[in-house]
Scaffold this motif. Structure first.
Motif, PDB file in Angstrom:
ATOM      1  N   ALA A   7       0.829  -1.209   0.000  1.00 41.20           N
ATOM      2  CA  ALA A   7       0.000   0.000   0.000  1.00 41.20           C
ATOM      3  C   ALA A   7       0.867   1.264   0.000  1.00 41.20           C
ATOM      4  CB  ALA A   7      -0.928  -0.009   1.212  1.00 41.20           C
ATOM      5  N   LEU A   8       1.906   1.277   0.828  1.00 42.88           N
ATOM      6  CA  LEU A   8       2.771   2.454   0.895  1.00 42.88           C
ATOM      7  C   LEU A   8       3.478   2.709  -0.437  1.00 42.88           C
ATOM      8  CD1 LEU A   8       4.391   2.388   4.435  1.00 42.88           C
ATOM      9  CD2 LEU A   8       3.265   4.330   3.362  1.00 42.88           C
ATOM     10  N   VAL A   9       3.955   1.657  -1.079  1.00 33.82           N
ATOM     11  CA  VAL A   9       4.673   1.824  -2.352  1.00 33.82           C
ATOM     12  C   VAL A   9       3.723   2.322  -3.443  1.00 33.82           C
ATOM     13  CG1 VAL A   9       5.944   0.633  -4.175  1.00 33.82           C
ATOM     14  CG2 VAL A   9       6.433   0.107  -1.778  1.00 33.82           C
ATOM     15  N   ILE A  10       2.517   1.739  -3.511  1.00 23.18           N
ATOM     16  CA  ILE A  10       1.553   2.149  -4.544  1.00 23.18           C
ATOM     17  C   ILE A  10       1.117   3.600  -4.351  1.00 23.18           C
ATOM     18  CG2 ILE A  10      -0.700   1.685  -5.571  1.00 23.18           C
ATOM     19  CD1 ILE A  10       1.417  -0.420  -6.174  1.00 23.18           C
ATOM     20  N   VAL A  11       0.853   3.979  -3.091  1.00 25.51           N
ATOM     21  CA  VAL A  11       0.474   5.370  -2.804  1.00 25.51           C
ATOM     22  C   VAL A  11       1.648   6.306  -3.143  1.00 25.51           C
ATOM     23  CG1 VAL A  11      -0.190   6.996  -0.999  1.00 25.51           C
ATOM     24  CG2 VAL A  11      -1.211   4.730  -1.059  1.00 25.51           C
ATOM     25  N   ALA A  12       2.869   5.864  -2.841  1.00 25.22           N
ATOM     26  CA  ALA A  12       4.050   6.686  -3.164  1.00 25.22           C
ATOM     27  C   ALA A  12       4.150   6.931  -4.669  1.00 25.22           C
ATOM     28  CB  ALA A  12       5.316   6.000  -2.646  1.00 25.22           C
ATOM     29  N   VAL A  13       3.775   5.924  -5.477  1.00 22.28           N
ATOM     30  CA  VAL A  13       3.797   6.098  -6.935  1.00 22.28           C
ATOM     31  C   VAL A  13       2.844   7.214  -7.354  1.00 22.28           C
ATOM     32  CG1 VAL A  13       3.150   5.019  -9.131  1.00 22.28           C
ATOM     33  CG2 VAL A  13       4.541   3.755  -7.485  1.00 22.28           C
ATOM     34  N   LEU A  14       1.608   7.199  -6.804  1.00 26.09           N
ATOM     35  CA  LEU A  14       0.625   8.225  -7.193  1.00 26.09           C
ATOM     36  C   LEU A  14       1.057   9.610  -6.701  1.00 26.09           C
ATOM     37  CD1 LEU A  14      -1.985   8.603  -8.721  1.00 26.09           C
ATOM     38  CD2 LEU A  14      -3.243   8.307  -6.591  1.00 26.09           C
ATOM     39  N   ILE A  15       1.596   9.678  -5.484  1.00 27.23           N
ATOM     40  CA  ILE A  15       2.075  10.977  -4.964  1.00 27.23           C
ATOM     41  C   ILE A  15       3.215  11.497  -5.835  1.00 27.23           C
ATOM     42  CG2 ILE A  15       3.298  12.064  -3.052  1.00 27.23           C
ATOM     43  CD1 ILE A  15       1.712  10.321  -1.132  1.00 27.23           C
ATOM     44  N   THR A  16       4.148  10.616  -6.208  1.00 26.87           N
ATOM     45  CA  THR A  16       5.277  11.030  -7.048  1.00 26.87           C
ATOM     46  C   THR A  16       4.801  11.498  -8.412  1.00 26.87           C
ATOM     47  OG1 THR A  16       6.571   9.327  -5.930  1.00 26.87           O
ATOM     48  CG2 THR A  16       7.569  10.344  -7.847  1.00 26.87           C
ATOM     49  N   ALA A  17       3.775  10.835  -8.949  1.00 27.11           N
ATOM     50  CA  ALA A  17       3.232  11.238 -10.251  1.00 27.11           C
ATOM     51  C   ALA A  17       2.645  12.642 -10.170  1.00 27.11           C
ATOM     52  CB  ALA A  17       2.171  10.237 -10.705  1.00 27.11           C
ATOM     53  N   PHE A  18       1.891  12.919  -9.105  1.00 29.34           N
ATOM     54  CA  PHE A  18       1.330  14.266  -8.935  1.00 29.34           C
ATOM     55  C   PHE A  18       2.440  15.293  -8.698  1.00 29.34           C
ATOM     56  CE2 PHE A  18      -2.962  12.462  -8.282  1.00 29.34           C
ATOM     57  CZ  PHE A  18      -3.676  13.378  -9.033  1.00 29.34           C
ATOM     58  N   ASN A  19       3.476  14.907  -7.975  1.00 33.96           N
ATOM     59  CA  ASN A  19       4.601  15.815  -7.746  1.00 33.96           C
ATOM     60  C   ASN A  19       5.253  16.192  -9.084  1.00 33.96           C
ATOM     61  OD1 ASN A  19       6.719  16.944  -5.705  1.00 33.96           O
ATOM     62  ND2 ASN A  19       7.948  15.784  -7.164  1.00 33.96           N
ATOM     63  N   ALA A  20       5.446  15.185  -9.950  1.00 31.95           N
ATOM     64  CA  ALA A  20       6.053  15.455 -11.274  1.00 31.95           C
ATOM     65  C   ALA A  20       5.149  16.367 -12.102  1.00 31.95           C
ATOM     66  CB  ALA A  20       6.278  14.137 -12.012  1.00 31.95           C
ATOM     67  N   LEU A  21       3.821  16.163 -11.990  1.00 29.39           N
ATOM     68  CA  LEU A  21       2.880  16.978 -12.773  1.00 29.39           C
ATOM     69  C   LEU A  21       2.923  18.446 -12.329  1.00 29.39           C
ATOM     70  CD1 LEU A  21       0.637  16.993 -14.900  1.00 29.39           C
ATOM     71  CD2 LEU A  21      -0.998  16.481 -13.083  1.00 29.39           C
ATOM     72  N   THR A  22       2.894  18.696 -11.021  1.00 28.95           N
ATOM     73  CA  THR A  22       2.891  20.083 -10.544  1.00 28.95           C
ATOM     74  C   THR A  22       4.232  20.763 -10.815  1.00 28.95           C
ATOM     75  OG1 THR A  22       3.461  19.287  -8.322  1.00 28.95           O
ATOM     76  CG2 THR A  22       1.140  19.734  -8.775  1.00 28.95           C
ATOM     77  N   VAL A  23       5.331  20.001 -10.736  1.00 30.70           N
ATOM     78  CA  VAL A  23       6.647  20.583 -11.070  1.00 30.70           C
ATOM     79  C   VAL A  23       6.688  20.978 -12.541  1.00 30.70           C
ATOM     80  CG1 VAL A  23       9.101  20.073 -11.329  1.00 30.70           C
ATOM     81  CG2 VAL A  23       7.918  19.390  -9.249  1.00 30.70           C
ATOM     82  N   MET A  24       6.191  20.095 -13.407  1.00 30.80           N
ATOM     83  CA  MET A  24       6.209  20.403 -14.848  1.00 30.80           C
ATOM     84  C   MET A  24       5.379  21.648 -15.147  1.00 30.80           C
ATOM     85  SD  MET A  24       5.086  18.026 -18.089  1.00 30.80           S
ATOM     86  CE  MET A  24       3.333  18.278 -17.805  1.00 30.80           C
ATOM     87  N   LEU A  25       4.210  21.781 -14.508  1.00 34.71           N
ATOM     88  CA  LEU A  25       3.365  22.962 -14.734  1.00 34.71           C
ATOM     89  C   LEU A  25       4.077  24.230 -14.256  1.00 34.71           C
ATOM     90  CD1 LEU A  25      -0.122  21.521 -13.676  1.00 34.71           C
ATOM     91  CD2 LEU A  25       0.709  21.978 -15.993  1.00 34.71           C
ATOM     92  N   ALA A  26       4.728  24.150 -13.094  1.00 26.81           N
ATOM     93  CA  ALA A  26       5.469  25.312 -12.583  1.00 26.81           C
ATOM     94  C   ALA A  26       6.595  25.701 -13.541  1.00 26.81           C
ATOM     95  CB  ALA A  26       6.037  24.999 -11.192  1.00 26.81           C
ATOM     96  N   LEU A  27       7.278  24.706 -14.098  1.00 23.32           N
ATOM     97  CA  LEU A  27       8.389  24.991 -15.016  1.00 23.32           C
ATOM     98  C   LEU A  27       7.899  25.542 -16.354  1.00 23.32           C
ATOM     99  CD1 LEU A  27      10.676  21.914 -14.329  1.00 23.32           C
ATOM    100  CD2 LEU A  27      11.025  24.273 -13.602  1.00 23.32           C
ATOM    101  N   LEU A  28       6.725  25.092 -16.803  1.00 19.00           N
ATOM    102  CA  LEU A  28       6.164  25.635 -18.051  1.00 19.00           C
ATOM    103  C   LEU A  28       5.810  27.109 -17.872  1.00 19.00           C
ATOM    104  CD1 LEU A  28       3.957  22.638 -19.267  1.00 19.00           C
ATOM    105  CD2 LEU A  28       6.055  23.503 -20.334  1.00 19.00           C
ATOM    106  N   VAL A  29       5.247  27.462 -16.706  1.00 14.81           N
ATOM    107  CA  VAL A  29       4.957  28.873 -16.420  1.00 14.81           C
ATOM    108  C   VAL A  29       6.252  29.677 -16.398  1.00 14.81           C
ATOM    109  CG1 VAL A  29       4.087  30.464 -14.654  1.00 14.81           C
ATOM    110  CG2 VAL A  29       2.833  28.353 -15.154  1.00 14.81           C
ATOM    111  N   TRP A  30       7.284  29.105 -15.763  1.00 11.45           N
ATOM    112  CA  TRP A  30       8.592  29.764 -15.658  1.00 11.45           C
ATOM    113  C   TRP A  30       9.190  29.997 -17.045  1.00 11.45           C
ATOM    114  CZ3 TRP A  30      11.871  32.387 -12.758  1.00 11.45           C
ATOM    115  CH2 TRP A  30      13.241  32.315 -12.970  1.00 11.45           C
TER     116      TRP A  30
END
Length: 348
Positions: free
Chosen positions: A61-84
């Protein structure tokens, strides 16, 4: 003015800005551990953990949840960098760099593999299994990996002083991992997956830095970094998350439930701090080299422990504090290196 004097002044200015970018990276990276720790207890991730743990066990459960959290982290970072990049007017340069796959973009997509599924996922796993302070300090060993790879691969110079700093960092790493494992062996409950996550973070970020240093020979840092996160988002949202959904895990169900105000706020905070931490990290490499950029960026461990203590009152164990102090001593030794030895970063 004398040409030699102008050259010396330009060199000192380059080194000064390189260290400044690396220091900004350390502060922003340390801040990232606040949203990175909080996100675990917010809906829908805590609810997702409960549902998966009921059928597959706590570890899965912890590993699977970590995958989804990491995916959202990558998405928000990419959006921030596109704005930048949009604010800097670099979309044209991004398009040109993306087209040059073989000489250039391939390095950033390769960096996304080691930086995303290995380093960032490993760090979230370490946060989930052992704690935010451990995750922050465990990855302090990454400059060792990055310096050695950059030296062996494309001949980046490592001075005796830099080697001494690396030695301190290795000793610190053994203290962190060895101390934690020994204390947990005494209690009979060792969170092996959490320690594996810490190792994944250290190795992944070190390898990513060396690869990025190669790509930045012929690419602009802001653009190259954004392509690196485009690559990571492809890995998570087109490959990993759909595969886990096919395997029977409720990935899309909880991904759609993540659009809650507080959860979104924390994810945006993570995206901004981590995105601009990476901006400053990549900018430091061409100026002072991968080894030194990573060495000074390593001060994030100090800032992370301070921020975690201030926000959560979480006091780390003595082995983490001692190991972190050794790693920071190693970074300081590298920071105090004579700039005259850095006129050529690759021995040419």
């Amino acid at each position: 003015m004398d040409l030699k004097l102008l050259k010396t002044q330009e060199h000192k200015r380059r080194v000064k800005f390189g260290y400044m970018w690396a220091l900004f990276c350390a502060v922003l990276w340390g801040l990232w551990y606040i949203p990175g720790t909080v996100i675990w207890v917010l809906n829908p991730f805590d609810e997702m953990y409960g549902e998966i743990a009921a059928t597959s066990g706590d570890g899965i459960a912890l590993v699977i949840v970590a995958v989804l959290i990491t995916a959202f982290n990558a998405l928000t970072v990419m959006l921030a960098l596109l704005v930048w990049n949009g604010a800097l007017g670099k979309f044209g340069e991004m398009k040109r760099t993306l087209k040059e796959f073989h000489p250039c973009s391939k390095w950033f997509f390769l960096a996304s593999i080691f930086g995303g599924p290995m380093a960032i996922l490993g760090s979230f796993i370490a946060m989930g299994f052992v704690g935010g302070a451990f995750a922050a300090v465990a990855a302090l060993m990454y400059p060792v990996v990055g310096s050695i790879l950059a030296s062996k691969w494309y001949g980046e110079k490592i001075s005796k002083r830099a080697f001494l700093g690396i030695g301190f960092i290795i000793l610190g790493g053994f203290t962190i991992f060895g101390g934690g494992v020994l204390s947990e062996l005494g209690s009979g409950n060792v969170a092996w997956i959490g320690y594996l996550g810490g190792l994944m973070a250290a190795a992944g970020w070190g390898i990513e830095g060396a690869i990025a240093g190669k790509g930045l020979d012929i690419a602009e840092p802001d653009v190259g970094l954004t392509l690196r996160f485009v690559g990571e988002n492809i890995i998570w949202w087109i490959i990993a998350v759909p595969l886990l959904a096919i395997a029977g895990f409720p990935m899309f169900k909880y991904a759609l439930l993540a659009f809650e105000p507080m959860t979104l706020l924390v994810l945006i905070f993570a995206g901004i701090t981590f995105g601009f931490c990476y901006v400053t990290w990549y900018k430091s490499f061409p100026l002072i080299g991968v080894g030194r950029g990573q060495g000074i960026g390593n001060l994030y461990g100090l800032f992370a422990v301070i921020f975690i203590f201030l926000f959560f009152g979480d006091v780390p164990g003595w082995t983490i504090l001692l190991g972190g102090a050794l790693c920071l001593a190693g970074s300081t030794i590298m920071f105090s290196e004579d700039t005259g030895e850095m006129e050529s970063l690759r021995g040419d």
